[in-house]
Scaffold this motif. Structure first.
Motif, PDB file in Angstrom:
ATOM      1  N   VAL A  90      94.673 -13.189  -6.631  1.00  0.00           N
ATOM      2  CA  VAL A  90      94.190 -11.760  -6.524  1.00  0.00           C
ATOM      3  C   VAL A  90      94.688 -11.566  -7.328  1.00  0.00           C
ATOM      4  O   VAL A  90      95.822 -10.917  -7.734  1.00  0.00           O
ATOM      5  CB  VAL A  90      94.348 -11.691  -5.047  1.00  0.00           C
ATOM      6  N   LEU A  91      93.341  -9.987  -8.527  1.00  0.00           N
ATOM      7  CA  LEU A  91      94.480  -9.389  -9.109  1.00  0.00           C
ATOM      8  C   LEU A  91      94.765  -8.278  -8.463  1.00  0.00           C
ATOM      9  O   LEU A  91      92.891  -7.916  -7.828  1.00  0.00           O
ATOM     10  CB  LEU A  91      92.845  -9.283 -10.611  1.00  0.00           C
ATOM     11  N   VAL A  92      94.760  -7.711  -7.997  1.00  0.00           N
ATOM     12  CA  VAL A  92      94.844  -6.028  -7.554  1.00  0.00           C
ATOM     13  C   VAL A  92      95.258  -4.642  -8.625  1.00  0.00           C
ATOM     14  O   VAL A  92      96.231  -5.008  -9.123  1.00  0.00           O
ATOM     15  CB  VAL A  92      96.384  -5.625  -6.314  1.00  0.00           C
ATOM     16  N   VAL A  93      94.175  -3.951  -8.402  1.00  0.00           N
ATOM     17  CA  VAL A  93      93.909  -3.423  -9.475  1.00  0.00           C
ATOM     18  C   VAL A  93      93.791  -1.526  -8.327  1.00  0.00           C
ATOM     19  O   VAL A  93      92.809  -1.330  -7.966  1.00  0.00           O
ATOM     20  CB  VAL A  93      92.671  -2.904  -9.846  1.00  0.00           C
ATOM     21  N   GLU A  94      95.100  -1.074  -8.727  1.00  0.00           N
ATOM     22  CA  GLU A  94      96.161  -0.030  -7.839  1.00  0.00           C
ATOM     23  C   GLU A  94      96.727   1.066  -8.501  1.00  0.00           C
ATOM     24  O   GLU A  94      98.222   0.035  -9.460  1.00  0.00           O
ATOM     25  CB  GLU A  94      96.405  -0.452  -7.007  1.00  0.00           C
ATOM     26  N   ASP A  95      96.757   1.944  -8.914  1.00  0.00           N
ATOM     27  CA  ASP A  95      97.660   2.784  -9.834  1.00  0.00           C
ATOM     28  C   ASP A  95      98.899   3.687  -8.815  1.00  0.00           C
ATOM     29  O   ASP A  95      99.453   4.438  -9.454  1.00  0.00           O
ATOM     30  CB  ASP A  95      96.445   4.114 -10.274  1.00  0.00           C
ATOM     31  N   THR A  96      98.781   3.758  -7.843  1.00  0.00           N
ATOM     32  CA  THR A  96      99.669   4.279  -6.598  1.00  0.00           C
ATOM     33  C   THR A  96     100.963   3.063  -6.128  1.00  0.00           C
ATOM     34  O   THR A  96     100.559   1.870  -5.952  1.00  0.00           O
ATOM     35  CB  THR A  96      99.375   4.718  -5.546  1.00  0.00           C
ATOM     36  N   LYS A 131      93.848  -8.778 -18.230  1.00  0.00           N
ATOM     37  CA  LYS A 131      93.933  -9.834 -16.562  1.00  0.00           C
ATOM     38  C   LYS A 131      93.442 -10.613 -16.061  1.00  0.00           C
ATOM     39  O   LYS A 131      93.213 -11.815 -15.742  1.00  0.00           O
ATOM     40  CB  LYS A 131      94.668  -9.338 -16.054  1.00  0.00           C
ATOM     41  N   VAL A 132      92.012  -9.929 -16.617  1.00  0.00           N
ATOM     42  CA  VAL A 132      90.644 -10.991 -15.432  1.00  0.00           C
ATOM     43  C   VAL A 132      90.395 -12.057 -16.874  1.00  0.00           C
ATOM     44  O   VAL A 132      91.079 -13.662 -16.264  1.00  0.00           O
ATOM     45  CB  VAL A 132      89.680 -10.363 -15.606  1.00  0.00           C
ATOM     46  N   THR A 133      90.740 -11.469 -18.182  1.00  0.00           N
ATOM     47  CA  THR A 133      90.552 -13.122 -19.044  1.00  0.00           C
ATOM     48  C   THR A 133      91.994 -13.630 -19.603  1.00  0.00           C
ATOM     49  O   THR A 133      91.300 -14.526 -19.453  1.00  0.00           O
ATOM     50  CB  THR A 133      90.399 -12.044 -20.555  1.00  0.00           C
ATOM     51  N   VAL A 135      88.464  -9.876  -7.195  1.00  0.00           N
ATOM     52  CA  VAL A 135      89.745  -8.802  -7.685  1.00  0.00           C
ATOM     53  C   VAL A 135      89.808  -7.731  -6.165  1.00  0.00           C
ATOM     54  O   VAL A 135      88.515  -7.109  -5.744  1.00  0.00           O
ATOM     55  CB  VAL A 135      88.832  -7.502  -8.807  1.00  0.00           C
ATOM     56  N   VAL A 136      90.467  -7.019  -6.576  1.00  0.00           N
ATOM     57  CA  VAL A 136      90.626  -5.948  -5.117  1.00  0.00           C
ATOM     58  C   VAL A 136      91.447  -4.792  -6.370  1.00  0.00           C
ATOM     59  O   VAL A 136      92.094  -4.347  -6.430  1.00  0.00           O
ATOM     60  CB  VAL A 136      91.882  -6.068  -4.552  1.00  0.00           C
ATOM     61  N   THR A 137      90.176  -3.637  -5.908  1.00  0.00           N
ATOM     62  CA  THR A 137      89.989  -2.625  -7.168  1.00  0.00           C
ATOM     63  C   THR A 137      89.860  -0.511  -6.446  1.00  0.00           C
ATOM     64  O   THR A 137      89.292  -0.833  -5.353  1.00  0.00           O
ATOM     65  CB  THR A 137      89.602  -2.449  -8.054  1.00  0.00           C
ATOM     66  N   ASP A 138      90.566  -0.394  -6.760  1.00  0.00           N
ATOM     67  CA  ASP A 138      90.813   1.281  -5.863  1.00  0.00           C
ATOM     68  C   ASP A 138      89.314   1.487  -6.974  1.00  0.00           C
ATOM     69  O   ASP A 138      89.275   1.607  -7.712  1.00  0.00           O
ATOM     70  CB  ASP A 138      92.491   2.076  -6.257  1.00  0.00           C
ATOM     71  N   VAL A 139      88.989   3.057  -6.667  1.00  0.00           N
ATOM     72  CA  VAL A 139      88.096   3.974  -7.490  1.00  0.00           C
ATOM     73  C   VAL A 139      88.762   4.436  -8.381  1.00  0.00           C
ATOM     74  O   VAL A 139      88.502   4.339  -9.916  1.00  0.00           O
ATOM     75  CB  VAL A 139      87.254   4.762  -6.121  1.00  0.00           C
ATOM     76  N   VAL A 140      89.328   5.638  -7.108  1.00  0.00           N
ATOM     77  CA  VAL A 140      90.266   6.637  -8.441  1.00  0.00           C
ATOM     78  C   VAL A 140      91.353   6.487  -9.373  1.00  0.00           C
ATOM     79  O   VAL A 140      92.215   6.409  -8.283  1.00  0.00           O
ATOM     80  CB  VAL A 140      90.049   8.299  -6.958  1.00  0.00           C
ATOM     81  N   MET A 141      91.591   6.065 -10.410  1.00  0.00           N
ATOM     82  CA  MET A 141      92.358   5.607 -11.492  1.00  0.00           C
ATOM     83  C   MET A 141      92.216   6.344 -12.723  1.00  0.00           C
ATOM     84  O   MET A 141      91.329   6.801 -13.287  1.00  0.00           O
ATOM     85  CB  MET A 141      92.086   4.799 -11.234  1.00  0.00           C
TER      86      MET A 141
END
Length: 120
Positions: A4-10, A40-42, A49-55
């Motif tokens: 799992v790719l986690v995309v989170e800025d906090t 990182k996906v590439t 992918v688990v992603t936040d919205v506001v970044m």
């Protein structure tokens, strides 16, 4: 088990999501913004992918669009995990290509249920 790719800025949210996933047997790759996530996906070819919205820079919605437009990643499942809890936000996320949508605060069970719904 899945990667799992986690995309989170906090950092605290990243740590929480990563611990829920690792404790459940998933391999976790992290990115702090959408541009890093695209690299990182590439590089790692995650299963979801688990992603936040506001970044900063590119939003999670833009990340969804970018991944779904690319033939190499168009089938990659995306879970949007955000504090944006309006129905309009959920509908917009799905229109951008999200496969599941969970709102913060969420439980471990919410996250795992969303993962199981998108990963075959």
């Amino acid at each position: 088990m899945s990667t799992v790719l986690v995309v989170e800025d906090t950092p605290s949210e990243m740590a929480l999501i990563a611990s829920f996933l690792k404790d459940s047997g998933y391999t976790v790759i992290s990115a702090t913004d959408a541009k890093e996530a695209l690299q990182k996906v590439t590089q790692y070819k995650p299963d979801v992918v688990v992603t936040d919205v506001v970044m900063p820079g590119m939003s999670g919605f833009e990340l969804c669009r970018s991944l779904k437009k690319n033939p190499e990643t168009e089938k990659l499942p995306i879970i949007v995990c955000t504090s944006k809890n309006q129905e309009l936000d959920r509908l917009w996320a799905m229109k951008q290509g999200a496969d599941a949508y969970i709102t913060k605060p969420f439980s471990r069970e919410d996250l795992l249920r969303a993962l199981k719904s998108v990963v075959v």
